[in-house]
Design a protein around this motif. Structure first.
Motif, PDB file in Angstrom:
ATOM      1  N   ALA A 276      -2.630   3.817   5.962  1.00 15.24           N
ATOM      2  CA  ALA A 276      -2.969   4.420   7.257  1.00 15.24           C
ATOM      3  C   ALA A 276      -2.750   3.431   8.403  1.00 15.24           C
ATOM      4  CB  ALA A 276      -4.418   4.911   7.240  1.00 15.24           C
ATOM      5  N   ILE A 277      -3.190   2.198   8.219  1.00 13.96           N
ATOM      6  CA  ILE A 277      -3.025   1.181   9.269  1.00 13.96           C
ATOM      7  C   ILE A 277      -1.544   0.893   9.486  1.00 13.96           C
ATOM      8  CG2 ILE A 277      -3.424  -1.262   9.823  1.00 13.96           C
ATOM      9  CD1 ILE A 277      -6.172  -0.939   8.361  1.00 13.96           C
ATOM     10  N   GLY A 278      -0.798   0.797   8.400  1.00 18.87           N
ATOM     11  CA  GLY A 278       0.643   0.560   8.519  1.00 18.87           C
ATOM     12  C   GLY A 278       1.339   1.674   9.263  1.00 18.87           C
ATOM     13  N   ALA A 279       0.996   2.914   8.941  1.00 21.52           N
ATOM     14  CA  ALA A 279       1.602   4.060   9.634  1.00 21.52           C
ATOM     15  C   ALA A 279       1.196   4.085  11.102  1.00 21.52           C
ATOM     16  CB  ALA A 279       1.185   5.359   8.943  1.00 21.52           C
ATOM     17  N   PHE A 280      -0.071   3.795  11.365  1.00 24.69           N
ATOM     18  CA  PHE A 280      -0.558   3.761  12.747  1.00 24.69           C
ATOM     19  C   PHE A 280       0.181   2.690  13.538  1.00 24.69           C
ATOM     20  CE2 PHE A 280      -3.895   2.866  15.996  1.00 24.69           C
ATOM     21  CZ  PHE A 280      -3.960   4.136  16.541  1.00 24.69           C
ATOM     22  N   GLY A 281       0.391   1.533  12.907  1.00 22.04           N
ATOM     23  CA  GLY A 281       1.120   0.457  13.574  1.00 22.04           C
ATOM     24  C   GLY A 281       2.574   0.814  13.829  1.00 22.04           C
ATOM     25  N   ALA A 282       3.189   1.487  12.862  1.00 18.09           N
ATOM     26  CA  ALA A 282       4.606   1.836  12.983  1.00 18.09           C
ATOM     27  C   ALA A 282       4.851   2.929  14.017  1.00 18.09           C
ATOM     28  CB  ALA A 282       5.147   2.290  11.629  1.00 18.09           C
TER      29      ALA A 282
ATOM     30  N   VAL B  69       3.603  -9.919  12.552  1.00 12.86           N
ATOM     31  CA  VAL B  69       2.242 -10.377  12.254  1.00 12.86           C
ATOM     32  C   VAL B  69       1.416  -9.206  11.736  1.00 12.86           C
ATOM     33  CG1 VAL B  69       0.113 -11.295  13.278  1.00 12.86           C
ATOM     34  CG2 VAL B  69       2.335 -12.262  13.929  1.00 12.86           C
ATOM     35  N   PHE B  70       1.514  -8.077  12.413  1.00 10.29           N
ATOM     36  CA  PHE B  70       0.793  -6.879  12.007  1.00 10.29           C
ATOM     37  C   PHE B  70       1.225  -6.440  10.610  1.00 10.29           C
ATOM     38  CE2 PHE B  70      -0.211  -2.353  11.932  1.00 10.29           C
ATOM     39  CZ  PHE B  70      -1.475  -2.320  12.510  1.00 10.29           C
ATOM     40  N   GLU B  71       2.532  -6.414  10.387  1.00  8.82           N
ATOM     41  CA  GLU B  71       3.065  -5.993   9.085  1.00  8.82           C
ATOM     42  C   GLU B  71       2.641  -6.943   7.964  1.00  8.82           C
ATOM     43  OE1 GLU B  71       7.262  -5.601   9.788  1.00  8.82           O
ATOM     44  OE2 GLU B  71       7.023  -3.630  10.729  1.00  8.82           O
ATOM     45  N   THR B  72       2.518  -8.218   8.265  1.00 10.16           N
ATOM     46  CA  THR B  72       2.038  -9.181   7.267  1.00 10.16           C
ATOM     47  C   THR B  72       0.602  -8.850   6.864  1.00 10.16           C
ATOM     48  OG1 THR B  72       3.503 -10.920   8.072  1.00 10.16           O
ATOM     49  CG2 THR B  72       1.576 -11.630   6.813  1.00 10.16           C
ATOM     50  N   GLY B  73      -0.230  -8.516   7.829  1.00  7.22           N
ATOM     51  CA  GLY B  73      -1.603  -8.122   7.528  1.00  7.22           C
ATOM     52  C   GLY B  73      -1.654  -6.905   6.623  1.00  7.22           C
ATOM     53  N   VAL B  74      -0.830  -5.910   6.921  1.00  4.93           N
ATOM     54  CA  VAL B  74      -0.787  -4.685   6.108  1.00  4.93           C
ATOM     55  C   VAL B  74      -0.308  -5.001   4.696  1.00  4.93           C
ATOM     56  CG1 VAL B  74       0.349  -2.439   5.830  1.00  4.93           C
ATOM     57  CG2 VAL B  74      -0.452  -3.149   8.089  1.00  4.93           C
ATOM     58  N   ARG B  75       0.735  -5.794   4.598  1.00  3.60           N
ATOM     59  CA  ARG B  75       1.318  -6.123   3.284  1.00  3.60           C
ATOM     60  C   ARG B  75       0.301  -6.851   2.395  1.00  3.60           C
ATOM     61  NH1 ARG B  75       5.715  -7.767   5.082  1.00  3.60           N
ATOM     62  NH2 ARG B  75       5.167  -9.931   5.475  1.00  3.60           N
ATOM     63  N   TYR B  76      -0.357  -7.871   2.945  1.00  3.09           N
ATOM     64  CA  TYR B  76      -1.337  -8.619   2.152  1.00  3.09           C
ATOM     65  C   TYR B  76      -2.544  -7.755   1.806  1.00  3.09           C
ATOM     66  CZ  TYR B  76       1.005 -13.092   2.110  1.00  3.09           C
ATOM     67  OH  TYR B  76       1.894 -14.105   1.859  1.00  3.09           O
ATOM     68  N   GLN B  77      -2.943  -6.880   2.704  1.00  2.00           N
ATOM     69  CA  GLN B  77      -4.042  -5.974   2.393  1.00  2.00           C
ATOM     70  C   GLN B  77      -3.674  -5.082   1.220  1.00  2.00           C
ATOM     71  OE1 GLN B  77      -5.860  -3.868   5.665  1.00  2.00           O
ATOM     72  NE2 GLN B  77      -6.541  -2.205   4.330  1.00  2.00           N
ATOM     73  N   PHE B  78      -2.455  -4.547   1.238  1.00  2.06           N
ATOM     74  CA  PHE B  78      -2.041  -3.648   0.166  1.00  2.06           C
ATOM     75  C   PHE B  78      -1.947  -4.385  -1.168  1.00  2.06           C
ATOM     76  CE2 PHE B  78       0.917  -1.189  -2.413  1.00  2.06           C
ATOM     77  CZ  PHE B  78       0.285   0.039  -2.384  1.00  2.06           C
ATOM     78  N   PHE B  79      -1.326  -5.562  -1.176  1.00  2.00           N
ATOM     79  CA  PHE B  79      -1.213  -6.334  -2.415  1.00  2.00           C
ATOM     80  C   PHE B  79      -2.583  -6.605  -3.025  1.00  2.00           C
ATOM     81  CE2 PHE B  79       2.904  -8.605  -0.879  1.00  2.00           C
ATOM     82  CZ  PHE B  79       3.668  -7.525  -1.292  1.00  2.00           C
ATOM     83  N   HIS B  80      -3.534  -6.949  -2.181  1.00  3.26           N
ATOM     84  CA  HIS B  80      -4.851  -7.312  -2.705  1.00  3.26           C
ATOM     85  C   HIS B  80      -5.713  -6.090  -3.009  1.00  3.26           C
ATOM     86  CE1 HIS B  80      -3.269 -11.161  -1.506  1.00  3.26           C
ATOM     87  NE2 HIS B  80      -4.007 -11.606  -2.520  1.00  3.26           N
ATOM     88  N   ALA B  81      -5.379  -4.954  -2.445  1.00  5.44           N
ATOM     89  CA  ALA B  81      -6.016  -3.704  -2.867  1.00  5.44           C
ATOM     90  C   ALA B  81      -5.609  -3.397  -4.305  1.00  5.44           C
ATOM     91  CB  ALA B  81      -5.621  -2.554  -1.943  1.00  5.44           C
ATOM     92  N   VAL B  82      -4.325  -3.576  -4.603  1.00  4.59           N
ATOM     93  CA  VAL B  82      -3.846  -3.382  -5.981  1.00  4.59           C
ATOM     94  C   VAL B  82      -4.509  -4.405  -6.904  1.00  4.59           C
ATOM     95  CG1 VAL B  82      -1.818  -3.447  -7.486  1.00  4.59           C
ATOM     96  CG2 VAL B  82      -1.674  -2.335  -5.248  1.00  4.59           C
ATOM     97  N   ALA B  83      -4.600  -5.652  -6.446  1.00 10.33           N
ATOM     98  CA  ALA B  83      -5.244  -6.689  -7.252  1.00 10.33           C
ATOM     99  C   ALA B  83      -6.697  -6.321  -7.543  1.00 10.33           C
ATOM    100  CB  ALA B  83      -5.164  -8.041  -6.547  1.00 10.33           C
TER     101      ALA B  83
END
Length: 124
Positions: free
Chosen positions: A18-24, A39-53
């Protein structure tokens, strides 16, 4: 504890989409004007990776319960809040001193991965 980490992972994963789509879409102009899209996309990417983790930690707790898995899960949550959170605020506000806090979140991520390693290493 496994249910908590599975739910947290699912919540953070959904929020990252949702945050990624909102940002895009809705924030695209602001992020481009401030030159903070990456910078924003990096935050989204790391959030997603660690959600999976987090989901993986939740599943592993069922298979091989260990206190280090709990520590890993909490470290991933703390890392997401600090790392991704500061990147989101930085990219939207331009408050540069937040960049000094971001590495604390990255450190929490690393600690979480170390705990995950130790939990597997010590598994019976």
């Amino acid at each position: 504890m496994h249910k908590f980490f599975l739910m947290a992972g699912a919540l953070l994963g959904g929020l990252s989409v949702a945050i990624g789509a909102f940002g895009a879409h809705a924030l695209k102009k602001v992020l481009e004007q401030n030159n903070y899209t990456e910078v924003f996309e990096t935050g989204v990417r790391y959030q997603f990776f660690h959600a999976v983790a987090l989901c993986i930690v939740g599943i592993l707790i069922l298979q091989m319960p260990h206190k280090y898995l709990t520590y890993a899960g909490y470290s991933f949550i703390i890392g997401t809040v600090i790392f991704s959170g500061t990147l989101y605020v930085l990219s939207l506000t331009g408050i540069r001193w937040l960049g000094a806090i971001t590495p604390l979140g990255g450190t929490a991520f690393i600690i979480g991965w170390v705990f995950l390693f130790l939990a597997v290493w010590n598994a019976k």
